[in-house]
Motif scaffolding. Sequence first.
Motif, PDB file in Angstrom:
ATOM      1  N   VAL A   1      -8.861  -1.973   1.473  1.00 21.81           N
ATOM      2  CA  VAL A   1      -7.767  -1.701   1.710  1.00 21.81           C
ATOM      3  C   VAL A   1      -7.559  -2.280   2.867  1.00 21.81           C
ATOM      4  O   VAL A   1      -8.283  -2.155   4.185  1.00 21.81           O
TER       5      VAL A   1
ATOM      6  N   GLY B 254       3.251   2.752   4.694  1.00 24.33           N
ATOM      7  CA  GLY B 254       4.016   2.411   6.208  1.00 24.33           C
ATOM      8  C   GLY B 254       5.473   2.196   5.852  1.00 24.33           C
ATOM      9  O   GLY B 254       6.438   2.079   6.888  1.00 24.33           O
TER      10      GLY B 254
ATOM     11  N   ALA C  44       1.241  -1.058  -0.011  1.00 27.22           N
ATOM     12  CA  ALA C  44      -0.110   0.356  -0.492  1.00 27.22           C
ATOM     13  C   ALA C  44       0.998   1.500  -0.082  1.00 27.22           C
ATOM     14  O   ALA C  44       0.518   2.239   0.700  1.00 27.22           O
TER      15      ALA C  44
ATOM     16  N   ASP D 261      -1.210  -4.985   3.160  1.00 30.98           N
ATOM     17  CA  ASP D 261      -0.445  -4.192   3.633  1.00 30.98           C
ATOM     18  C   ASP D 261      -0.281  -4.882   4.794  1.00 30.98           C
ATOM     19  O   ASP D 261      -0.427  -4.374   5.881  1.00 30.98           O
ATOM     20  N   ARG D 262       1.017  -4.952   5.241  1.00 26.99           N
ATOM     21  CA  ARG D 262       1.572  -5.165   6.716  1.00 26.99           C
ATOM     22  C   ARG D 262       1.958  -4.594   7.603  1.00 26.99           C
ATOM     23  O   ARG D 262       1.712  -4.730   8.765  1.00 26.99           O
TER      24      ARG D 262
ATOM     25  N   THR E 238      -4.711  -3.174   6.257  1.00 31.20           N
ATOM     26  CA  THR E 238      -3.462  -3.056   6.471  1.00 31.20           C
ATOM     27  C   THR E 238      -3.411  -4.044   7.821  1.00 31.20           C
ATOM     28  O   THR E 238      -4.250  -4.541   8.068  1.00 31.20           O
ATOM     29  N   ARG E 239      -1.760  -3.636   8.404  1.00 29.26           N
ATOM     30  CA  ARG E 239      -1.453  -4.794   9.072  1.00 29.26           C
ATOM     31  C   ARG E 239      -2.514  -5.747   8.784  1.00 29.26           C
ATOM     32  O   ARG E 239      -2.517  -6.586   9.737  1.00 29.26           O
TER      33      ARG E 239
ATOM     34  N   GLY F 174       1.329  -0.453   7.387  1.00 26.09           N
ATOM     35  CA  GLY F 174       0.184   0.574   6.863  1.00 26.09           C
ATOM     36  C   GLY F 174      -0.027   1.231   5.975  1.00 26.09           C
ATOM     37  O   GLY F 174       1.222   1.082   5.352  1.00 26.09           O
ATOM     38  N   ALA F 175      -1.059   1.939   5.139  1.00 26.12           N
ATOM     39  CA  ALA F 175      -1.229   3.062   4.237  1.00 26.12           C
ATOM     40  C   ALA F 175       0.333   3.629   4.314  1.00 26.12           C
ATOM     41  O   ALA F 175       0.529   4.259   5.281  1.00 26.12           O
TER      42      ALA F 175
END
Length: 381
Positions: free
Chosen positions: A165, A40, A12, A34-35, A167-168, A37-38
Amino acid sequence: MTTVADVVVVGAGMVGAACAYYAARAGLSVTVVDRAGAAGGTTGAGEGNILVSDKPPGPELTLALRSAGLWRELGDTLDGSRFELEPKGGLMVARSDAEHAALGSLAARQRAAGVDVVDVPADALTTVEPHLARDLPGGARYPQDMQVQPMLAAAHLLRAARARVLTRTTVTALRRDRTGAVRTVVTDRGTISTPAVVNAAGVWAGEVAALAGTRLPILPRRGFVLVTEARPPLIRHKVYAAGYVDNVGRDDADLGTSPVVEGTRAGTILIGSSRERVGFDPTFSLPALRRLAAEAVRLFPVLAPVQVIRAYRGFRPYSPDHLPTIGPDPRVPGLHHACGHEGAGIGLAPATGEAVAALLTGTRPPIDLRPFAPERHDVHL
C-alpha cells in the motif's frame, strides 16, 4: 525505481480495499496506490451503510444482496467486531399517508426480489423504536441492513490482503504499449509495471480514466453528517424516512435532504443525509445542517435537547444513471473500473471486489456485470 505487480489498484478507500482483498485471495500480487491515506476520501466521510432497503428491484439491488452476504462472510473470517460490523437492521418509516403507500409498494417489489422485509404498522412502530414520533403512519423493517465503521473496515481488508500500500502517492500517468494496453503506472514515487489497473479512485475516477485516454462521467455530490454528544442507547436500528430512496435517485443539482438517524457503539448519534452537486466546494452549508437537525427531531422528538458536537462532509462519486461502473474498459485493454457507487460504496464494495477479481483471473463473475459496463456511459459523453 520500478516495481512489479499483477494488479495495481488506484484508490485505498472501501472499494479499492475490497478489490485488493479479493484479488489477493485469488492469488494475485497487489499494489494499492492512493494520493491521500487509506480511507482518506469518501470512505472516511461516510456512515458505514450496508443497505438493501434503499434499492428498488434491479441490478443494484442484486449487487447489494450479494454484497450483504459477503459482508457476513467477512465478519466471520476477519472478526467483524474489530471493524464494528453490526447486523442492526434498518427501519424505514413513512411521514405521510402518501409516503406510506409508496413504501408499501416498494417493500412488496423488494420482497419479490428476495429482500427480507417486515411490515410495521403504526401502532407497532414504538415497539421497534421506542422513541419514534407517535404520529407516523407506518414503516418497514429490513433485517438484512447492517452497519460498519468504514475506516476500520477498509484498513482491515487492506491488512488481510497483505497488499503493498503506497499512501501519499499520486498517479501521474498510465502508460500504454503499442497495442494500446496499459502496462505501466507512473507515480510521483516511481513506476509500477503491471498488466492490470483497477480504477477505484472514487470521485477522482474520471481523472484516473483520463490518464489512460478514456472518459467516465463521475461527478462529486456533497453530503453532510451531524454527530451528537454521547447518550445512553436511544436508537436501535438505522432509521430513515421513506423519502430517502427518492432523494438518492434525484438527478438535479440542488440540495436535497432526507433524515437518516442511527446510534453508534460510542454512544454518539449520526444524522444524515444530504445531497447536492456543487463540485468540490468544501463549504459547510448551515441551511443543510439545520434542515438535517430539524428532520431528525421530527422523527425522534427526544433528540431536541441533544447537543450536536460536530459535523463533517464528504463527496460521493455520482453517476448520471445512479449505477456504479464495474468492469473492463473496452477502449483501454488492461484497465478495469470499480467506481461511481455514490453513497452505496461501503455496502457494495465486497461484491464489486469479488467481481473484479474474477475478471482479473479470467473467471466468470457471480453476478451479471452488463448493467454496470463502462461502455454504457458513451451516451453521456
